[in-house]
Design a protein around this motif. Structure first.
Motif: not given
Length: 455
Positions: A409-410, A402-404, A12-22
């Motif tokens: 998470v979006f 990359p996509l989460p 979940h933390a990784s997905d949130l990081y990816r979404a914010v990074w995107r």
């Protein structure tokens, strides 16, 4: 905690990081070109008085002598050299400064004519607001372009705030002893060096970027205009405490010359014409009256152009407490309205203070040097982002983060973006466009590439 729960939390933390990074990537893609332009022009404009005095020294600087000529003589000299109608007289700001006479020529052009206040010699002329620093100011605000282009300022301001907030999240240290928090690792050839340079620079100037974005919003095409109308559009736009029962014209103060944000909606009072025997007092008496009232040196006097027009003395020095606008009856010399910074409402005072700091005026040289450093740091942020992206991106591709794995998470992120969009409508519209592009174009393309690699 079970291993499964730990793995779920990490995912979940990784997905949130990816979404914010995107979205940090998208914000940078949209904003960084504007930020470079705004930083370059803004850094120059911080020193507008100093640079104009240097660049236009032949017209703006004079040798000090014993006595000055009356304003009427200076205006007469300007009109002799450039026939037309004088519409504004600007008092020399210092003993070494020239006087500026704004002349409207027979062809409808407006010229700024510079005259030696001691000898009445005409030193030269430029188009009104034709100095180098006025050019820089118009470039900074995109005023040279269509009104639609100026609305990009609001969009850039909103996205720059998003850029800072998402950047702060990405910077936040998640491991003890993690490097690149307040120091820069590696050498310029490595991506780590540019990542750390970008992150650390953003940490130290992020709050300033948010401040500049918010205080720049009053000049924006939609939000700024609507807030100005709401805050200052009632009762002729005058601040509380200076509304008096005098006849008012349909002419706005901003139609005659530059004024403060809080007075853009203000309309001019009218001179009394009840006595047919009254004659205009003339510019010399008007200037003497403004001097007696203590207007800050360098004030401008708009000349009356109708029988009911007024003499308007306006002074906007760096010190906000000295800002003042005074309207005089052209016949009796009576003060019809007298306004200063202290008369503005709470919103007006807050915004004017922010604008003054934004322009590097409120705290003198320290204010100028601080925001010059901020402008340089913004350029460094943009350059480091570009280098970092170039080193990271796959060959021949855009390199969108990359996509989460869990697209839910979006939802929270989009909700936060929606709040910003409601506050700033143009930013909201641009968010919707960006969401559509991401959802309909970029995301399917990335998913197809991912599926082809795993097939």
């Amino acid at each position: 905690m079970s291993t499964t729960s730990q793995q779920t939390g990490k995912r979940h933390a990784s997905d949130l990081y990816r979404a914010v990074w995107r979205w940090h990537f998208y914000a940078g893609l949209l904003v960084l070109p504007f930020m470079i332009t705004l930083a370059m022009t803004g850094g120059l404009y911080l020193f507008k008085d100093e640079l104009d005095a240097l660049i236009h020294a032949d017209m703006k600087r004079v040798a000090v002598q014993e006595a000055t000529q009356p304003p009427s003589s200076l205006i007469s000299a300007a009109l002799t050299a450039h026939p037309g109608k004088a519409v504004k007289f600007t008092d020399p700001a210092t003993p070494e400064s020239s006087a500026e006479i704004t002349v409207k020529t027979a062809g409808g052009e407006r010229l700024a004519v510079y005259v030696n206040p001691y000898t009445a010699n005409v030193l030269g002329a430029l188009d009104d607001r034709g100095t180098v620093m006025w050019t820089v100011r118009y470039l900074h605000s995109l005023k040279y372009f269509e009104p639609t282009a100026r609305k990009l300022i609001e969009i850039a301001g909103g996205w720059s705030i998003l850029l800072v907030l998402t950047g702060l999240y990405l910077w936040w240290p998640r491991r003890k002893g993690a490097g690149g928090v307040v120091s820069v690792r590696g050498k310029p050839k490595s991506r780590t060096f540019w990542r750390d340079t970008h992150a650390v620079t953003g940490l130290f100037v992020g709050a300033f970027i948010v401040f500049l974005a918010i205080t720049g919003m009053p000049w924006s095409g939609v939000w700024g205009a609507q807030v100005n109308q709401w805050a200052n559009g009632n009762n002729f736009g005058y601040p509380s405490g200076v509304r008096v029962e005098v006849p008012m014209s349909d002419t706005r103060l901003s139609d005659q010359s530059s004024t403060t944000w809080s007075l853009e909606q203000a309309q001019l009072p009218e001179s009394s014409t009840s006595s047919t025997s009254m004659t205009p007092m003339g510019i010399d008496q008007a200037v003497a009256t403004f001097d007696e009232l203590g207007l800050h040196r360098g004030y401008a006097v708009n000349l009356p152009n109708t029988d009911t027009g007024v003499y308007t003395g306006s002074s906007y020095p760096n010190d906000l407490s000295q800002q003042r606008v005074v309207h005089l009856d052209q016949y009796s010399g009576e003060r019809l309205l007298d306004m200063s910074y202290a008369d503005y409402g709470a919103l007006g005072r807050w915004l004017e203070f922010g604008i003054n700091v934004h322009m590097g005026q409120q705290f003198g040289l320290a204010n100028q040097l601080l925001f010059l450093a901020v402008c340089i740091a913004i350029i460094l942020l943009a350059v480091s982002a570009g280098v970092m992206w170039w080193k990271r991106r796959p060959e021949g591709k855009m390199g969108v983060p990359p996509l989460p794995s869990d697209k839910r998470v979006f939802r929270g992120l989009i909700a936060i973006l929606a709040v910003g969009g409601l506050l700033f409508p143009l930013v909201g519209a641009s968010l919707i466009v960006m969401l559509a592009i991401d959802w309909l174009l970029i995301r399917p393309l990335q998913e197809r590439r991912l599926n082809s690699r795993t097939a």
